[in-house]
Enzyme design. Structure first.
Site, PDB file in Angstrom:
ATOM      1  CE  LYS A   1    -105.558  17.258 -78.543  1.00 32.99           C
ATOM      2  NZ  LYS A   1    -104.456  17.762 -77.755  1.00 32.99           N
ATOM      3  CB  SER A   2    -107.519  21.869 -85.555  1.00 30.47           C
ATOM      4  OG  SER A   2    -106.924  22.568 -84.479  1.00 30.47           O
TER       5      SER A   2
ATOM      6  N   GLY B   1     -80.509  21.250 -77.168  1.00 25.66           N
ATOM      7  CA  GLY B   1     -80.305  20.383 -76.004  1.00 25.66           C
ATOM      8  C   GLY B   1     -79.600  19.126 -76.465  1.00 25.66           C
TER       9      GLY B   1
ATOM     10  NE  ARG C   1     -75.530  47.552 -66.317  1.00 23.46           N
ATOM     11  CZ  ARG C   1     -76.328  47.598 -65.250  1.00 23.46           C
ATOM     12  NH1 ARG C   1     -76.603  46.493 -64.576  1.00 23.46           N
ATOM     13  NH2 ARG C   1     -76.839  48.745 -64.855  1.00 23.46           N
TER      14      ARG C   1
ATOM     15  N   GLY D   1     -98.537  23.105 -74.619  1.00 21.36           N
ATOM     16  CA  GLY D   1     -99.599  22.128 -74.839  1.00 21.36           C
ATOM     17  C   GLY D   1     -99.289  21.160 -75.962  1.00 21.36           C
TER      18      GLY D   1
ATOM     19  NE  ARG E   1     -69.037  24.549 -77.592  1.00 30.75           N
ATOM     20  CZ  ARG E   1     -70.186  24.999 -78.116  1.00 30.75           C
ATOM     21  NH1 ARG E   1     -70.217  25.413 -79.357  1.00 30.75           N
ATOM     22  NH2 ARG E   1     -71.280  25.013 -77.397  1.00 30.75           N
TER      23      ARG E   1
ATOM     24  CG  ASP F   1     -78.101  22.857 -73.732  1.00 27.92           C
ATOM     25  OD1 ASP F   1     -78.729  23.600 -74.506  1.00 27.92           O
ATOM     26  OD2 ASP F   1     -77.199  22.089 -74.104  1.00 27.92           O
TER      27      ASP F   1
ATOM     28  N   GLY G   1     -68.882  22.457 -69.686  1.00 30.26           N
ATOM     29  CA  GLY G   1     -67.516  22.315 -70.201  1.00 30.26           C
ATOM     30  C   GLY G   1     -66.627  23.429 -69.690  1.00 30.26           C
TER      31      GLY G   1
HETATM   32  N1  LIG Z   1     -62.586  18.545 -69.548  1.00 27.10           N
HETATM   33  C1  LIG Z   1     -62.166  19.774 -69.841  1.00 27.10           C
HETATM   34  N2  LIG Z   1     -60.952  20.207 -69.419  1.00 27.10           N
HETATM   35  C2  LIG Z   1     -60.534  21.457 -69.701  1.00 27.10           C
HETATM   36  N3  LIG Z   1     -61.242  22.337 -70.420  1.00 27.10           N
HETATM   37  C3  LIG Z   1     -62.443  21.969 -70.850  1.00 27.10           C
HETATM   38  C4  LIG Z   1     -62.997  20.675 -70.591  1.00 27.10           C
HETATM   39  N4  LIG Z   1     -64.225  20.589 -71.163  1.00 27.10           N
HETATM   40  C5  LIG Z   1     -64.433  21.775 -71.765  1.00 27.10           C
HETATM   41  N5  LIG Z   1     -63.384  22.611 -71.588  1.00 27.10           N
HETATM   42  C6  LIG Z   1     -63.198  23.951 -72.151  1.00 27.10           C
HETATM   43  O1  LIG Z   1     -64.423  24.678 -72.105  1.00 27.10           O
HETATM   44  C7  LIG Z   1     -64.800  25.062 -73.427  1.00 27.10           C
HETATM   45  C8  LIG Z   1     -66.296  25.147 -73.532  1.00 27.10           C
HETATM   46  O2  LIG Z   1     -66.876  23.874 -73.265  1.00 27.10           O
HETATM   47  P1  LIG Z   1     -68.181  23.372 -74.043  1.00 27.10           P
HETATM   48  O3  LIG Z   1     -68.522  22.035 -73.503  1.00 27.10           O
HETATM   49  O4  LIG Z   1     -67.934  23.465 -75.505  1.00 27.10           O
HETATM   50  O5  LIG Z   1     -69.275  24.474 -73.746  1.00 27.10           O
HETATM   51  P2  LIG Z   1     -70.105  24.804 -72.418  1.00 27.10           P
HETATM   52  O6  LIG Z   1     -69.185  25.456 -71.458  1.00 27.10           O
HETATM   53  O7  LIG Z   1     -71.134  25.762 -72.895  1.00 27.10           O
HETATM   54  O8  LIG Z   1     -70.668  23.502 -71.915  1.00 27.10           O
HETATM   55  C9  LIG Z   1     -64.146  24.002 -74.329  1.00 27.10           C
HETATM   56  O9  LIG Z   1     -63.967  24.427 -75.645  1.00 27.10           O
HETATM   57  C10 LIG Z   1     -62.802  23.806 -73.622  1.00 27.10           C
HETATM   58  O10 LIG Z   1     -61.891  24.809 -73.962  1.00 27.10           O
HETATM   59  O1  LIG Z   2     -73.180  26.527 -81.236  1.00 23.56           O
HETATM   60  P1  LIG Z   2     -72.908  25.135 -81.636  1.00 23.56           P
HETATM   61  O2  LIG Z   2     -71.452  24.870 -81.674  1.00 23.56           O
HETATM   62  O3  LIG Z   2     -73.621  24.786 -82.903  1.00 23.56           O
HETATM   63  O4  LIG Z   2     -73.446  24.181 -80.499  1.00 23.56           O
HETATM   64  C1  LIG Z   2     -74.778  23.801 -80.362  1.00 23.56           C
HETATM   65  C2  LIG Z   2     -74.999  23.331 -78.953  1.00 23.56           C
HETATM   66  O5  LIG Z   2     -74.849  24.399 -78.049  1.00 23.56           O
HETATM   67  C3  LIG Z   2     -75.959  24.466 -77.180  1.00 23.56           C
HETATM   68  O6  LIG Z   2     -76.832  25.454 -77.678  1.00 23.56           O
HETATM   69  C4  LIG Z   2     -75.534  24.900 -75.801  1.00 23.56           C
HETATM   70  O7  LIG Z   2     -74.669  23.965 -75.266  1.00 23.56           O
HETATM   71  P2  LIG Z   2     -73.504  24.395 -74.305  1.00 23.56           P
HETATM   72  O8  LIG Z   2     -74.085  25.348 -73.337  1.00 23.56           O
HETATM   73  O9  LIG Z   2     -73.047  23.143 -73.656  1.00 23.56           O
HETATM   74  O10 LIG Z   2     -72.464  25.036 -75.145  1.00 23.56           O
HETATM   75  C5  LIG Z   2     -76.608  23.096 -77.287  1.00 23.56           C
HETATM   76  O11 LIG Z   2     -77.985  23.089 -76.977  1.00 23.56           O
HETATM   77  C6  LIG Z   2     -76.343  22.768 -78.720  1.00 23.56           C
HETATM   78  O12 LIG Z   2     -76.326  21.384 -78.933  1.00 23.56           O
HETATM   79 MG   LIG Z   3     -72.345  22.232 -72.203  1.00 25.47          MG
END
Ligand SMILES: Nc1ncnc2c1ncn2[C@@H]1O[C@H](COP(=O)(O)OP(=O)(O)O)[C@@H](O)[C@H]1O
Ligand SMILES: O=P(O)(O)OC[C@H]1O[C@](O)(COP(=O)(O)O)[C@@H](O)[C@@H]1O
Ligand SMILES: [Mg+2]
EC number: 2.7.1.11
Length: 328
Positions: free
Chosen positions: A220-221, A177, A28, A192, A79, A134, A111
């Site tokens: 502890k309970s 995570g 937005r 806690g 992805r 994360d 990623g």
């Molecule tokens: N090394 C890379 N080079 C190019 N694209 C990437 C790379 N790593 C991730 N991506 C792209 O970003 C998308 C999301 O990355 P991912 O690690 O699954 O999630 P996040 O962005 O939440 O960490 C991947 O599906 C891919 O298309």
């Molecule tokens: O949604 P999916 O494909 O099950 O992925 C689960 C993963 O995505 C997360 O929720 C977030 O990770 P990213 O932000 O790297 O995508 C991780 O904590 C978890 O391991």
């Molecule tokens: Mg990630």
């Protein structure tokens, strides 16, 4: 190489990777700030998957109305393996060029930002916005979605504690995570918990068994152990083993799972996402591209994508120590 114009007429905005509460307020803010500056906005659906396949739609001010309070992402996310290949990236760049998109704002995790850096290297101006529950992205104090996820975890653990105390049980609560124990450590401190088990440190099983048994002996309970998804010790295995060892408490497991990724963004996440979105356009207008909007103290600053993706965020030693001390 396709050359992108230096003048900014049209930008793309997309969400990518795991969704995070607050992505909608970020979209937005990007859309409305861009429009206010005379820039046209194209929404790219389904992350890089949609970029590759030209799933583009015009975004007007009304298209982002009523979404501040909605979890998930109206642009959806995905992805894409194909985008990781050089051919996939060339295909995506051709799609951007033929739609007249001069720059892209990418809201996503590590990623997605790595993908953004690849685009920038090939001539597409990119601004990244860190969005991931994360909190594993280098260079920013907080990512969009972390605060909401933490609040969801707190709410769940508070409830689990009620039933744990009533039945004198030990609960092993698994948080998300994949590679990062941030959520588990923070939850450990603010809920806690007796212990937080995280991927960054190898916790010997003996230590867990002693902590649970000791909590029982001290009268502890209940006993709460938070286990990050990516930790070597697994919540189900731990609970089964300790049940067998008869350490006093009966054991139970709760895997919080994707519930942590949903829900309406908290006030903190809405404001952070909004500030990031506004700054993303300001950076673009001032010609700063190939950067991520980062929260550094009170300010939003541009951090080069290369710095972000080539460094690993480490957990605060201070917080890990705090979690240990307060668990006594
Ligand atoms: N090394 C890379 N080079 C190019 N694209 C990437 C790379 N790593 C991730 N991506 C792209 O970003 C998308 C999301 O990355 P991912 O690690 O699954 O999630 P996040 O962005 O939440 O960490 C991947 O599906 C891919 O298309
Ligand atoms: O949604 P999916 O494909 O099950 O992925 C689960 C993963 O995505 C997360 O929720 C977030 O990770 P990213 O932000 O790297 O995508 C991780 O904590 C978890 O391991
Ligand atoms: Mg990630």
């Amino acid at each position: 190489m396709i050359m992108f114009k230096t003048s900014l007429r049209t930008i793309g905005v997309m969400t990518s990777g795991g969704d995070a509460p607050g992505m909608n307020p970020a979209i937005r803010a990007v859309v409305r700030t861009a429009l206010a500056n005379g820039i046209r906005v194209i929404g790219i659906e389904d992350g890089y998957e949609g970029m590759l396949n030209g799933r583009f739609r015009e975004m007007g001010a009304r298209d982002v109305g009523g979404i501040l309070q909605r979890g998930g992402t109206i642009l959806r996310t995905a992805r894409s393996m194909e985008f990781k290949t050089p051919e996939g990236q060339r295909k995506a760049i051709r799609q951007l060029s033929s739609a007249g998109i001069d720059a892209v704002v990418i809201i996503g995790g590590d990623g997605s930002l790595t993908g953004g850096m690849k685009l920038q290297e090939q001539g597409v101006p990119v601004i990244g916005i860190p969005g991931s529950i994360d909190n594993d992205i280098y260079g920013t104090d907080m990512c969009v979605g972390v605060d909401t996820a933490l609040n969801t975890i707190v709410d769940a653990i508070d409830k689990l504690r009620d039933t744990a105390s009533s039945h004198n049980r030990a609960f092993f609560v698994e948080t998300m995570g994949r590679n990062c124990g941030y959520l588990a450590v923070q939850a450990g401190i603010i809920c806690g918990a007796e212990m937080a088990i995280i991927p960054e440190y190898e916790t010997p099983f003996k230590e867990v068994a002693e902590a649970v048994e000791d909590a029982y002996k001290r009268g502890k309970s209940h006993c709460i152990i938070v286990v990050a998804e990516g930790a070597k010790l697994n919540a189900n295995e731990l609970a089964a083993k300790l049940q067998e060892m008869n350490v006093g408490f009966d054991t139970r497991v709760t895997v919080l799972g994707h519930v942590q990724r949903g829900g309406k963004p908290t006030a903190f996440d809405r404001f952070l996402a909004t500030r990031f979105g506004v700054k993303a356009i300001e950076f673009l207008l001032s010609g700063q591209t190939g950067v991520m909007t980062a929260l550094t103290g009170r300010d939003i600053t541009p951090i080069p994508l290369a710095t972000v993706v080539n460094n690993r965020r480490t957990l605060s030693e201070e917080y890990i120590k705090m979690a240990r001390i307060l668990a006594r």
